[in-house]
Design a protein around this motif. Sequence first.
Motif, PDB file in Angstrom:
ATOM      1  N   LYS A  55       0.832  -1.206   0.000  1.00  0.00           N
ATOM      2  CA  LYS A  55       0.000   0.000   0.000  1.00  0.00           C
ATOM      3  C   LYS A  55       0.870   1.260   0.000  1.00  0.00           C
ATOM      4  CE  LYS A  55      -2.494   1.412   3.659  1.00  0.00           C
ATOM      5  NZ  LYS A  55      -3.347   1.171   4.840  1.00  0.00           N
ATOM      6  N   LEU A  56       1.980   1.219   0.724  1.00  0.00           N
ATOM      7  CA  LEU A  56       2.880   2.375   0.821  1.00  0.00           C
ATOM      8  C   LEU A  56       3.829   2.474  -0.379  1.00  0.00           C
ATOM      9  CD1 LEU A  56       3.743   2.083   4.630  1.00  0.00           C
ATOM     10  CD2 LEU A  56       2.469   3.943   3.557  1.00  0.00           C
ATOM     11  N   LYS A  57       3.655   1.580  -1.341  1.00  0.00           N
ATOM     12  CA  LYS A  57       4.462   1.569  -2.574  1.00  0.00           C
ATOM     13  C   LYS A  57       5.955   1.357  -2.304  1.00  0.00           C
ATOM     14  CE  LYS A  57       1.138   2.875  -5.663  1.00  0.00           C
ATOM     15  NZ  LYS A  57       0.185   1.798  -5.278  1.00  0.00           N
ATOM     16  N   ILE A  58       6.227   0.545  -1.307  1.00  0.00           N
ATOM     17  CA  ILE A  58       7.612   0.161  -1.039  1.00  0.00           C
ATOM     18  C   ILE A  58       8.005  -0.879  -2.086  1.00  0.00           C
ATOM     19  CG2 ILE A  58       9.015  -1.164   0.632  1.00  0.00           C
ATOM     20  CD1 ILE A  58       7.407   0.430   2.812  1.00  0.00           C
ATOM     21  N   ASP A  59       9.208  -0.768  -2.624  1.00  0.00           N
ATOM     22  CA  ASP A  59       9.614  -1.671  -3.716  1.00  0.00           C
ATOM     23  C   ASP A  59      10.136  -3.016  -3.208  1.00  0.00           C
ATOM     24  OD1 ASP A  59       9.023   0.049  -5.881  1.00  0.00           O
ATOM     25  OD2 ASP A  59      10.826   1.219  -5.427  1.00  0.00           O
ATOM     26  N   PHE A  60      10.834  -2.999  -2.084  1.00  0.00           N
ATOM     27  CA  PHE A  60      11.450  -4.232  -1.583  1.00  0.00           C
ATOM     28  C   PHE A  60      11.226  -4.395  -0.078  1.00  0.00           C
ATOM     29  CE2 PHE A  60      13.803  -2.938  -5.325  1.00  0.00           C
ATOM     30  CZ  PHE A  60      13.904  -4.119  -6.044  1.00  0.00           C
ATOM     31  N   LEU A  61      10.747  -5.561   0.298  1.00  0.00           N
ATOM     32  CA  LEU A  61      10.628  -5.915   1.718  1.00  0.00           C
ATOM     33  C   LEU A  61      11.250  -7.294   1.897  1.00  0.00           C
ATOM     34  CD1 LEU A  61       9.418  -5.605   4.628  1.00  0.00           C
ATOM     35  CD2 LEU A  61       7.385  -6.778   3.757  1.00  0.00           C
ATOM     36  N   THR A  62      12.200  -7.392   2.807  1.00  0.00           N
ATOM     37  CA  THR A  62      12.840  -8.681   3.079  1.00  0.00           C
ATOM     38  C   THR A  62      12.568  -9.061   4.523  1.00  0.00           C
ATOM     39  OG1 THR A  62      14.550  -8.194   1.456  1.00  0.00           O
ATOM     40  CG2 THR A  62      15.040  -9.940   3.039  1.00  0.00           C
ATOM     41  N   LEU A  63      11.976 -10.211   4.721  1.00  0.00           N
ATOM     42  CA  LEU A  63      11.608 -10.668   6.061  1.00  0.00           C
ATOM     43  C   LEU A  63      12.519 -11.810   6.497  1.00  0.00           C
ATOM     44  CD1 LEU A  63       7.714 -10.754   5.636  1.00  0.00           C
ATOM     45  CD2 LEU A  63       9.063  -8.977   6.784  1.00  0.00           C
ATOM     46  N   TYR A  64      13.131 -11.637   7.661  1.00  0.00           N
ATOM     47  CA  TYR A  64      14.008 -12.686   8.209  1.00  0.00           C
ATOM     48  C   TYR A  64      13.099 -13.665   8.949  1.00  0.00           C
ATOM     49  CZ  TYR A  64      18.615 -14.242   9.992  1.00  0.00           C
ATOM     50  OH  TYR A  64      19.771 -14.930  10.267  1.00  0.00           O
ATOM     51  N   ALA A  65      12.719 -14.723   8.264  1.00  0.00           N
ATOM     52  CA  ALA A  65      11.728 -15.648   8.802  1.00  0.00           C
ATOM     53  C   ALA A  65      12.357 -16.827   9.540  1.00  0.00           C
ATOM     54  CB  ALA A  65      10.837 -16.169   7.679  1.00  0.00           C
ATOM     55  N   PHE A  66      13.524 -17.286   9.052  1.00  0.00           N
ATOM     56  CA  PHE A  66      14.136 -18.475   9.655  1.00  0.00           C
ATOM     57  C   PHE A  66      15.631 -18.470   9.327  1.00  0.00           C
ATOM     58  CE2 PHE A  66      15.093 -22.981  10.187  1.00  0.00           C
ATOM     59  CZ  PHE A  66      14.317 -23.324  11.288  1.00  0.00           C
ATOM     60  N   SER A  67      16.445 -18.508  10.357  1.00  0.00           N
ATOM     61  CA  SER A  67      17.893 -18.408  10.143  1.00  0.00           C
ATOM     62  C   SER A  67      18.552 -19.785  10.087  1.00  0.00           C
ATOM     63  CB  SER A  67      18.532 -17.600  11.280  1.00  0.00           C
ATOM     64  OG  SER A  67      18.574 -18.375  12.463  1.00  0.00           O
TER      65      SER A  67
END
Length: 227
Positions: A35-47
């Motif tokens: 919605k905020l028009k962010i181009d890249f989101l990276t989520l650290y889900a499991f290391s």
Amino acid sequence: MDGNGRWAKERGKLRVFGHENGVEAVRKTVENCAKLKIDFLTLYAFSTENWKRPKLEVQTLMRLLVSSLQKELKTLHKNNIRLNAIGTIDYLPPKAAQELREVIENTKENTGLTLTLALSYGSREELKTAIKAISAKVKNNLISEDDIDEKLINTHLYTHDLPDVDLLIRTSGEHRISNFLLWQIAYAELYFIDVFWPDFREQHLVDAIINYQNRERRFGKTSEQLS
Ligand code: IPE
Ligand code: MG
């Protein structure tokens, strides 16, 4: 995304209850970023280190991954989101790896937010793999030692098609990086928030972005040079 376990413990529940509620925070955050028009989101889900957790917890996290991928495909398309993954995906249970690959393939034409899930991800492992690949190329005379520059190193990372990190947010009040994108955060702005991940809401995201917008990114230069 940190603090699922403590969030559950505070409520007298098992850690898995925290992870289940963490999924909802992921869903909302992804939609808010789109919605905020962010181009890249990276989520650290499991290391890479998370494999050392109790077997039941690891199984639960993998089960939640599979069910979320199945459930959210429509939402990804609706929001024009392209799914991507970084890490040793081959180490995931076959069902999870397969589901992940399918959704990545299925959403590859989407042109909005690139959502990257870091799964079985460790920055040291990533760098080790890159160094091995580059060494092999030098050894086989495909490249010379002089060809090794920052750009070439970048192309050998899982994140080769992603830009450097601008803003890194860690929830739960811990002030650590925990083996996340060490190369890529060289000039990232760090933001630590004392909220457990399942409680992370749109306002927290907006606050982090406003805070980021008020920082002066000098990249080693002086303030005067920037203006
Ligand atoms: C983050 O919450 C989720 C994952 C690492 C998968 P934690 O599970 O680390 O929660 P805490 O840190 O024990 O509270
Ligand atoms: Mg934690």
